[in-house]
Design an enzyme around this catalytic site. Structure first.
Site, PDB file in Angstrom:
ATOM      1  N   THR A  14     -12.729   8.345   0.658  1.00  0.00           N
ATOM      2  CA  THR A  14     -12.186   7.942   1.954  1.00  0.00           C
ATOM      3  C   THR A  14     -10.942   8.755   2.310  1.00  0.00           C
ATOM      4  O   THR A  14     -10.838   9.305   3.400  1.00  0.00           O
ATOM      5  CB  THR A  14     -11.811   6.441   1.896  1.00  0.00           C
ATOM      6  OG1 THR A  14     -12.954   5.725   1.424  1.00  0.00           O
ATOM      7  CG2 THR A  14     -11.415   5.909   3.244  1.00  0.00           C
ATOM      8  N   GLY A 134      -0.100   2.557   2.302  1.00  0.00           N
ATOM      9  CA  GLY A 134      -0.880   3.463   3.143  1.00  0.00           C
ATOM     10  C   GLY A 134      -0.030   4.340   4.045  1.00  0.00           C
ATOM     11  O   GLY A 134       0.765   5.154   3.584  1.00  0.00           O
ATOM     12  N   GLY A 187     -14.525  -0.642   4.513  1.00  0.00           N
ATOM     13  CA  GLY A 187     -14.054   0.463   3.669  1.00  0.00           C
ATOM     14  C   GLY A 187     -12.616   0.305   3.198  1.00  0.00           C
ATOM     15  O   GLY A 187     -11.990   1.270   2.782  1.00  0.00           O
ATOM     16  N   GLU A 190     -10.793  -1.468  -2.754  1.00  0.00           N
ATOM     17  CA  GLU A 190     -10.899  -0.521  -3.864  1.00  0.00           C
ATOM     18  C   GLU A 190     -12.336  -0.541  -4.373  1.00  0.00           C
ATOM     19  O   GLU A 190     -13.086  -1.490  -4.110  1.00  0.00           O
ATOM     20  CB  GLU A 190      -9.965  -0.939  -5.005  1.00  0.00           C
ATOM     21  CG  GLU A 190      -8.496  -0.937  -4.649  1.00  0.00           C
ATOM     22  CD  GLU A 190      -7.960   0.447  -4.361  1.00  0.00           C
ATOM     23  OE1 GLU A 190      -8.150   1.352  -5.184  1.00  0.00           O
ATOM     24  OE2 GLU A 190      -7.361   0.636  -3.288  1.00  0.00           O
ATOM     25  N   ASP A 201      -3.487  -4.447  -7.151  1.00  0.00           N
ATOM     26  CA  ASP A 201      -3.186  -3.312  -6.264  1.00  0.00           C
ATOM     27  C   ASP A 201      -1.812  -3.503  -5.616  1.00  0.00           C
ATOM     28  O   ASP A 201      -0.985  -2.580  -5.597  1.00  0.00           O
ATOM     29  CB  ASP A 201      -4.286  -3.198  -5.197  1.00  0.00           C
ATOM     30  CG  ASP A 201      -4.021  -2.070  -4.231  1.00  0.00           C
ATOM     31  OD1 ASP A 201      -4.236  -0.906  -4.602  1.00  0.00           O
ATOM     32  OD2 ASP A 201      -3.577  -2.349  -3.098  1.00  0.00           O
ATOM     33  N   LYS A 205       1.829  -1.289  -6.251  1.00  0.00           N
ATOM     34  CA  LYS A 205       2.696  -0.769  -5.186  1.00  0.00           C
ATOM     35  C   LYS A 205       4.106  -1.344  -5.313  1.00  0.00           C
ATOM     36  O   LYS A 205       5.098  -0.637  -5.122  1.00  0.00           O
ATOM     37  CB  LYS A 205       2.082  -1.110  -3.823  1.00  0.00           C
ATOM     38  CG  LYS A 205       0.761  -0.392  -3.602  1.00  0.00           C
ATOM     39  CD  LYS A 205      -0.010  -0.964  -2.429  1.00  0.00           C
ATOM     40  CE  LYS A 205      -1.369  -0.297  -2.285  1.00  0.00           C
ATOM     41  NZ  LYS A 205      -2.267  -0.999  -1.351  1.00  0.00           N
ATOM     42  N   GLY A 302      -7.379   2.882   4.611  1.00  0.00           N
ATOM     43  CA  GLY A 302      -8.238   3.600   5.546  1.00  0.00           C
ATOM     44  C   GLY A 302      -8.027   5.102   5.452  1.00  0.00           C
ATOM     45  O   GLY A 302      -7.017   5.578   4.919  1.00  0.00           O
TER      46      GLY A 302
HETATM   47  N1  HSE Z   1      -7.475  -1.225  -1.372  1.00  0.00           N
HETATM   48  C1  HSE Z   1      -6.180  -0.917  -0.883  1.00  0.00           C
HETATM   49  C2  HSE Z   1      -5.795  -1.973   0.140  1.00  0.00           C
HETATM   50  C3  HSE Z   1      -6.176   0.448  -0.251  1.00  0.00           C
HETATM   51  O1  HSE Z   1      -6.647  -2.768   0.510  1.00  0.00           O
HETATM   52  O2  HSE Z   1      -4.650  -2.029   0.556  1.00  0.00           O
HETATM   53  C4  HSE Z   1      -4.839   1.075  -0.195  1.00  0.00           C
HETATM   54  O3  HSE Z   1      -4.179   1.047  -1.400  1.00  0.00           O
END
Ligand code: HSE
Length: 439
Positions: A14, A134, A187, A190, A201, A205, A302
């Protein structure tokens, strides 16, 4: 300064595809801003047989390590994810004197000490803006723009998938599995969605933001992490009745030099900006002793939004005379010490508790007795109508207490049979100041 910046890209999922697309689409703009062509020499993919839409002249390989060894490649962009091959690739690229740009939050959260140390030793740049929230430029904000502050807290919505799920449950009445499927179809999730819904996740971060805010390594294995798996729509509904939204929050605070941090679902009052962050959007709220409070909002997942962050790092490297320079990696000059940790369950806040009990005499008295025993005081209480089997939901909103006290009280009540199933408990986010002000 050489005219071209030659990169090797590992991973064409992606984010990798978004990077290739935006490098072409914004080519002229990038050239105007840097005075250099950013060219991809080689892309490493898992399946070399699959048809790819790549610009002419880009080589394809299934040997990711070849990027680290190619003398033409100045920057390795790691967008493959995972913590095994990706770690080896990044370390090897750095040992060979190359700068690295990565979106790999798991790797930097769990192996950051080793990776930042090697970057400093080799004096290479490590760009990781895409690894947290992101498209939101939170890495640069903490490292550079707010560098003159003492940061007191960082909190936010750091996982787009979970936020999308919670928004769909709240706005459209979806149950958890339906909302998860919708997030996967978009999309956002993960490859292993448990990383999203179980909170890891967001925790990865948060660990990166702690490092930038306070210049410490927070031992990831000690981070308190709770996710939203199997969240009951009943809690979404009850929270709404009290004026709250349920959000997956990552929060870290400086408590007299100790760092209190965790990821947890929490009730957020609808008047707070965080409650109004919907869909795959992320948000980060930072407090500093000079800036006051700052709120950053943007898409957290994204293709193009994450590619935007990768491009920001690449352009920053392209603008330097020396491609390789470790000066700005952590934002601190010396090697970072370990964080002193304050357990998250000792944090004071109000709590929401939903208890399933028999609709009979003495139940409230028993609950009130145990809560009083543990030093917990009620702020509000409602009982929902009995279903046919005489079970009712009691929703208890408390005054300030600790997670330790709430968990102990509800466990006691379950063990003595007062609660028919273990209680559901969520922290109520205590905002400092009125966030709604000025909006
Ligand atoms: N899977 C992660 C989210 C993507 O949903 O934030 C970005 O790290």
């Amino acid at each position: 300064m050489s005219q071209n910046l030659c990169i090797g890209l590992a991973g064409l999922g992606t984010v990798g595809s978004g990077l290739v697309e935006m490098l072409q689409k914004n080519h002229d703009e990038i050239l105007r801003r840097t005075g250099r062509e950013i060219t991809i020499k080689t892309v490493a993919v898992h399946n070399i047989a699959k048809k790819r839409d790549l610009p002419a002249g880009v080589h394809l390989t299934d040997d990711a390590m070849s990027l680290a060894d190619d003398p033409d490649i100045q920057v390795v962009v790691e967008l493959m994810g995972g913590t095994t091959v990706a770690r080896e690739l990044i370390l090897r690229a750095m040992r060979n004197g190359k700068s690295v740009v990565t979106a790999n939050k798991a790797l930097l959260a769990e192996y950051g000490r080793e990776i930042f140390a090697l970057a400093a030793e080799k004096n290479v740049a490590l760009g990781y803006e895409a690894s947290s929230a992101g498209a939101i430029p939170v890495i640069q904000t903490l490292r550079d723009s707010l560098a003159g502050n003492h940061i007191t807290s960082v909190m936010g919505i750091l996982n787009g998938t979970s936020n999308y799920i919670l928004s769909e449950m709240n706005n459209n009445g979806f149950d958890f599995p339906t909302a998860l499927k919708a997030a996967q179809d978009m999309g956002y999730a993960e490859a292993d969605p448990s990383l999203d819904i179980d909170g890891q996740d967001a925790a990865h971060k948060l660990a990166l933001l702690i490092r930038l805010a306070w210049g410490v390594h927070y031992d990831f294995s000690k981070l308190s992490i709770e996710g939203i798996r199997g969240l009951d729509p009943l809690d979404i509904q009850f929270a709404r009745e009290f004026g709250y939204r349920i959000k997956l929050i990552g929060q870290a605070r400086d408590e007299n030099g100790k760092i209190e941090a965790g990821v947890f679902p929490a009730l957020v009052h609808h008047s707070m900006l965080l409650a109004r962050v919907n869909g795959a959007y992320n948000a980060v709220r930072i407090e500093g002793n000079a800036v006051g409070s700052l709120f950053l909002h943007g898409l957290g997942a994204g293709s193009r939004p994450t590619a935007s962050a990768v491009l920001g790092d690449l352009l920053a490297i392209a603008r330097r005379d020396e491609v390789n320079s470790a000066e700005a990696n952590t934002g601190f000059i010396d090697a970072l010490p370990d964080a002193e940790i304050l357990p998250s369950d000792e944090t004071i806040s109000p709590w929401y508790t939903r208890a399933t009990v028999r609709d009979t005499y003495g139940v409230l008295r028993d609950i009130a007795t145990v809560f009083a025993d543990e030093g917990i005081s009620f702020a509000q209480l409602i009982q929902k109508a009995a279903s046919q089997d005489d079970c009712v939901s009691l929703v208890l909103m408390t005054h300030d207490t600790t997670g330790t006290a709430i968990k102990k009280a509800t466990r006691r009540l379950y063990e003595d049979g007062t609660l028919l199933v273990p209680a559901t408990c969520f922290r109520i986010l205590a905002a400092s100041g009125n966030e709604a002000e000025g909006v």
